[in-house]
Design a protein around this motif. Structure first.
Motif, PDB file in Angstrom:
ATOM      1  N   CYS A  61       0.851  -1.178   0.000  1.00  0.00           N
ATOM      2  CA  CYS A  61       0.000   0.000   0.000  1.00  0.00           C
ATOM      3  C   CYS A  61       0.893   1.236   0.000  1.00  0.00           C
ATOM      4  N   LEU A  67      -1.257  10.687   5.539  1.00  0.00           N
ATOM      5  CA  LEU A  67      -2.351   9.737   5.700  1.00  0.00           C
ATOM      6  C   LEU A  67      -1.941   8.568   6.601  1.00  0.00           C
ATOM      7  N   TRP A  68      -0.678   8.115   6.470  1.00  0.00           N
ATOM      8  CA  TRP A  68      -0.185   7.082   7.405  1.00  0.00           C
ATOM      9  C   TRP A  68      -0.266   7.620   8.835  1.00  0.00           C
ATOM     10  N   SER A  70      -2.280   9.917   9.988  1.00  0.00           N
ATOM     11  CA  SER A  70      -3.696   9.987  10.371  1.00  0.00           C
ATOM     12  C   SER A  70      -4.225   8.623  10.796  1.00  0.00           C
ATOM     13  N   LEU A  71      -3.851   7.589  10.042  1.00  0.00           N
ATOM     14  CA  LEU A  71      -4.275   6.228  10.399  1.00  0.00           C
ATOM     15  C   LEU A  71      -3.715   5.819  11.761  1.00  0.00           C
ATOM     16  N   GLU A  72      -2.444   6.161  12.000  1.00  0.00           N
ATOM     17  CA  GLU A  72      -1.822   5.837  13.293  1.00  0.00           C
ATOM     18  C   GLU A  72      -2.498   6.600  14.432  1.00  0.00           C
ATOM     19  N   GLU A  74      -5.668   7.642  14.411  1.00  0.00           N
ATOM     20  CA  GLU A  74      -7.043   7.161  14.548  1.00  0.00           C
ATOM     21  C   GLU A  74      -7.117   5.756  15.143  1.00  0.00           C
ATOM     22  N   PHE A  75      -6.232   4.845  14.691  1.00  0.00           N
ATOM     23  CA  PHE A  75      -6.326   3.437  15.100  1.00  0.00           C
ATOM     24  C   PHE A  75      -5.209   2.991  16.036  1.00  0.00           C
ATOM     25  N   LYS A  77      -0.685   3.387  16.446  1.00  0.00           N
ATOM     26  CA  LYS A  77       0.488   2.946  15.682  1.00  0.00           C
ATOM     27  C   LYS A  77       0.605   1.422  15.731  1.00  0.00           C
ATOM     28  N   VAL A  80      -1.834  -0.202  13.189  1.00  0.00           N
ATOM     29  CA  VAL A  80      -1.367   0.015  11.816  1.00  0.00           C
ATOM     30  C   VAL A  80      -0.132  -0.838  11.548  1.00  0.00           C
TER      31      VAL A  80
END
Length: 124
Positions: A61, A67-68, A70-72, A74-75, A77, A80
């Protein structure tokens, strides 16, 4: 006096050597992904989707760095990293033998949510 032009001889592999040529190209895919990741790292990052381990095709991916992040955020590290392993020049995803792949799949099942990079360390 007229100069002779040098001719270049291009040889193509024989049928017997063709498999060797393709194997060589396949081995270089990891190098390509690793160095491409280095080239784009200022703005983007390629990560290995670890769930693809054991499939006939590995999945990757590529996302912008923000964005990486943001994902870390939100969810977490850890989550992810569990699903997407960062790639460096030392990454071994293309160097794993079949026994190592099955060992890692088993370790992953038994160590839920442990980042894949940590499981690789246990394998060594």
């Amino acid at each position: 006096m007229e100069k002779k032009k040098k001719q270049k001889l291009i040889t193509l592999p024989s049928k017997e050597n063709l498999l060797s040529v393709f194997e060589n190209l396949i081995r270089k895919r990891g190098t390509t992904i690793k160095y491409f990741n280095e080239i784009i790292k200022e703005d983007f990052e390629i990560r290995w989707f670890v769930e693809s381990l054991g499939d006939d095709t590995l999945a990757f991916c590529i996302l912008p760095n923000n964005l990486w992040s943001s994902l870390e955020n939100e969810f977490s590290k850890e989550v992810v990293d569990y699903y997407f392993m960062t790639i460096s020049l030392e990454s071994v995803m293309f160097d794993l033998d079949v026994d190592s792949v099955f060992s890692l799949i088993s370790l992953r099942k038994d160590n839920n949510k442990v980042p894949f990079v940590e499981l690789l360390k246990k394998l060594k």
